[in-house]
Write an enzyme that holds these catalytic residues in place. Structure first.
Site, mmCIF file in Angstrom:
data_model
loop_
_atom_site.group_PDB
_atom_site.id
_atom_site.type_symbol
_atom_site.label_atom_id
_atom_site.label_comp_id
_atom_site.label_asym_id
_atom_site.label_seq_id
_atom_site.Cartn_x
_atom_site.Cartn_y
_atom_site.Cartn_z
ATOM 1 N N LYS A 1 0.834 -1.202 0.000
ATOM 2 C CA LYS A 1 0.000 0.000 0.000
ATOM 3 C C LYS A 1 0.872 1.257 0.000
ATOM 4 O O LYS A 1 0.636 2.199 -0.751
ATOM 5 C CB LYS A 1 -0.904 0.010 1.226
ATOM 6 C CG LYS A 1 -1.709 -1.251 1.478
ATOM 7 C CD LYS A 1 -2.745 -1.518 0.450
ATOM 8 C CE LYS A 1 -3.707 -2.626 0.872
ATOM 9 N NZ LYS A 1 -3.094 -3.947 1.110
ATOM 10 N N LYS B 1 -8.826 0.708 4.373
ATOM 11 C CA LYS B 1 -8.242 -0.630 4.291
ATOM 12 C C LYS B 1 -6.965 -0.712 5.127
ATOM 13 O O LYS B 1 -6.255 0.291 5.305
ATOM 14 C CB LYS B 1 -7.958 -1.026 2.848
ATOM 15 C CG LYS B 1 -7.139 -0.048 2.027
ATOM 16 C CD LYS B 1 -7.118 -0.508 0.567
ATOM 17 C CE LYS B 1 -6.457 0.506 -0.334
ATOM 18 N NZ LYS B 1 -6.457 0.079 -1.752
ATOM 19 N N ARG C 1 -5.220 -5.898 -12.702
ATOM 20 C CA ARG C 1 -3.875 -6.286 -12.317
ATOM 21 C C ARG C 1 -2.988 -6.233 -13.562
ATOM 22 O O ARG C 1 -3.249 -6.915 -14.546
ATOM 23 C CB ARG C 1 -3.893 -7.690 -11.722
ATOM 24 C CG ARG C 1 -2.523 -8.353 -11.514
ATOM 25 C CD ARG C 1 -1.635 -7.633 -10.514
ATOM 26 N NE ARG C 1 -2.228 -7.417 -9.230
ATOM 27 C CZ ARG C 1 -2.285 -8.313 -8.242
ATOM 28 N NH1 ARG C 1 -1.791 -9.523 -8.428
ATOM 29 N NH2 ARG C 1 -2.819 -8.004 -7.091
ATOM 30 N N ARG D 1 -10.457 -7.438 -12.764
ATOM 31 C CA ARG D 1 -11.180 -8.252 -11.786
ATOM 32 C C ARG D 1 -12.461 -7.510 -11.422
ATOM 33 O O ARG D 1 -12.434 -6.511 -10.709
ATOM 34 C CB ARG D 1 -10.290 -8.520 -10.582
ATOM 35 C CG ARG D 1 -9.038 -9.306 -10.964
ATOM 36 C CD ARG D 1 -7.958 -9.253 -9.931
ATOM 37 N NE ARG D 1 -7.451 -7.894 -9.749
ATOM 38 C CZ ARG D 1 -6.560 -7.552 -8.824
ATOM 39 N NH1 ARG D 1 -6.071 -8.463 -8.007
ATOM 40 N NH2 ARG D 1 -6.145 -6.308 -8.727
ATOM 41 N N ARG E 1 -15.238 -4.873 -3.938
ATOM 42 C CA ARG E 1 -13.917 -5.458 -4.107
ATOM 43 C C ARG E 1 -13.901 -6.328 -5.358
ATOM 44 O O ARG E 1 -14.737 -7.210 -5.519
ATOM 45 C CB ARG E 1 -13.544 -6.314 -2.885
ATOM 46 C CG ARG E 1 -13.540 -5.550 -1.582
ATOM 47 C CD ARG E 1 -13.405 -6.487 -0.400
ATOM 48 N NE ARG E 1 -14.520 -7.430 -0.325
ATOM 49 C CZ ARG E 1 -14.568 -8.462 0.523
ATOM 50 N NH1 ARG E 1 -13.555 -8.677 1.349
ATOM 51 N NH2 ARG E 1 -15.607 -9.269 0.534
ATOM 52 N N ASP F 1 -2.022 -2.687 -9.257
ATOM 53 C CA ASP F 1 -3.482 -2.701 -9.225
ATOM 54 C C ASP F 1 -3.970 -1.330 -9.670
ATOM 55 O O ASP F 1 -3.604 -0.300 -9.072
ATOM 56 C CB ASP F 1 -3.993 -3.013 -7.818
ATOM 57 C CG ASP F 1 -3.780 -4.468 -7.447
ATOM 58 O OD1 ASP F 1 -3.432 -5.263 -8.350
ATOM 59 O OD2 ASP F 1 -3.964 -4.819 -6.269
ATOM 60 N N GLU G 1 -2.449 0.017 -5.603
ATOM 61 C CA GLU G 1 -1.445 -0.753 -4.867
ATOM 62 C C GLU G 1 -0.357 -1.205 -5.834
ATOM 63 O O GLU G 1 -0.588 -1.314 -7.040
ATOM 64 C CB GLU G 1 -2.063 -1.996 -4.200
ATOM 65 C CG GLU G 1 -3.092 -1.704 -3.140
ATOM 66 C CD GLU G 1 -3.627 -2.971 -2.485
ATOM 67 O OE1 GLU G 1 -2.948 -4.024 -2.594
ATOM 68 O OE2 GLU G 1 -4.696 -2.912 -1.864
ATOM 69 N N ASN H 1 1.973 -4.534 -5.866
ATOM 70 C CA ASN H 1 2.155 -5.827 -5.211
ATOM 71 C C ASN H 1 3.534 -6.393 -5.515
ATOM 72 O O ASN H 1 3.898 -6.552 -6.684
ATOM 73 C CB ASN H 1 1.085 -6.804 -5.683
ATOM 74 C CG ASN H 1 -0.306 -6.392 -5.218
ATOM 75 O OD1 ASN H 1 -0.745 -6.797 -4.154
ATOM 76 N ND2 ASN H 1 -0.977 -5.576 -6.018
#
Length: 319
Positions: free
Chosen positions: A128, A163, A213, A228, A236, A276, A284, A286
């Site tokens: 994050k 979050k 992603r 997604r 989400r 993301d 984000e 990752n």
């Protein structure tokens, strides 16, 4: 390299993975296709002996068979330096056990083992917080454990997402709308009464079209991302939260976002990264165990795991 490459993988229990979509399994298939030797470890199998890193590792065979996708040999204690590369694929949370493991793996790195991704980057690049290094790419965001600060952000933006900093798969994510319903309870729960830093971002309605992603190998993007798309009534898009994955071409904006971050990603030595993206923004970055390569491969006929193994082999050749 002429000798067979020895690959160790540190992951969650292989017996429990989702055969149809597990990205680590795809990586292991790609390594096995190259006749590389595979060795399996879980995080507690790592240890130090007189300042040298060891692992209780088992020879691993993998198969493209939904009823029998792996076989393990006898577990033996061996120096991690016997391996050429270690895939650190333990899923978040990035808790104390995970951080301890990165420190132990650092001893193997000092003996010349390639860890993917590098241990220093795994510690420094919180998924994050690392994104906060690129404010030009982000929606309005605040990180705080202070209730007044977190409430002020909601008062300014009205519809927001709260979050935790160490979650994955959409866990612990709350949307608070204009009415502020349950705002105090959400803040209290996530910050553990003002003790833990959390993130709050402006809600992006573009999530209805998917949280995409984008995978990067050595800083270069795979040409397709996986959108997604949330299930009905969800905010989400994470597949673990019931989202549906649809591969799509990268847009000009996606490529612009990649250009903003790729220099830093290369500087950190990160080999496999997942951005993301919702709408025009990165939410984000990752770095621990990015996923979604299997879904993109299935829909677009790519070989992302193979590309990753090629990148790893190039790193080993340069070493």
């Amino acid at each position: 390299m002429t000798a067979t490459i020895k690959v160790g993988v540190i992951m969650d229990p292989i017996a429990d993975i989702a055969y149809k979509k597990d990205s680590t399994l795809g990586m292991l298939w790609a390594a096995a296709d190259r006749n590389w030797q595979l060795f399996y470890l879980e995080q507690p199998d790592l240890y130090l002996d007189n300042g040298r890193a060891y692992g209780l590792m088992a020879p691993l065979q993998v198969y493209r068979d939904a009823s029998h996708w792996y076989e393990l040999g006898e577990r033996q204690a061996r120096p991690l330096a016997d391996l050429d590369v270690i895939l650190m694929r333990k899923d978040p949370p990035v808790d104390q056990e995970f951080l301890d493991a990165t420190h132990l793996l650092g001893f193997a790195e000092r003996e010349g083992v390639l860890v993917v991704n590098p241990t220093t980057a795994l510690r420094q690049c919180n998924e994050k917080l690392y994104a906060q290094c690129f404010p030009q790419c982000l929606p309005p965001s605040v990180v705080s454990c202070n209730e007044a600060v977190l409430r002020a952000f909601h008062a300014e933006h009205h519809d927001v997402i709260y979050k935790p900093l160490d979650g994955m798969g959409g866990t612990g994510i709350f949307r608070v709308g204009e009415d502020g319903r349950n705002l105090g309870a959400v803040i209290e729960q996530l910050t553990q009464g003002g003790k833990r830093q959390i993130m709050v971002q402006r809600y992006l309605p573009e999530i209805s079209a998917g949280d995409t992603r984008i995978l990067l190998i050595d800083g270069e993007p795979v040409p397709y991302g996986l959108a997604r798309i949330p299930s009905a009534g969800e905010v989400r898009g994470n597949l673990a939260a019931g989202g549906r994955g649809v591969a799509r071409d990268l847009t000009e904006r996606d490529l612009w976002l990649v250009e903003q971050v790729k220099g830093s990603i290369k500087e950190q030595g990160l080999i496999f990264v997942g951005l993301d993206v919702i709408g025009d923004y990165i939410t984000e970055i990752n770095v621990t165990s990015p996923t979604c390569l299997r879904e993109i491969d299935d829909q677009k006929g790519t070989d992302i795991a193979g590309q990753l193994m090629d990148a790893i082999e190039k790193r080993l050749t340069r070493a």
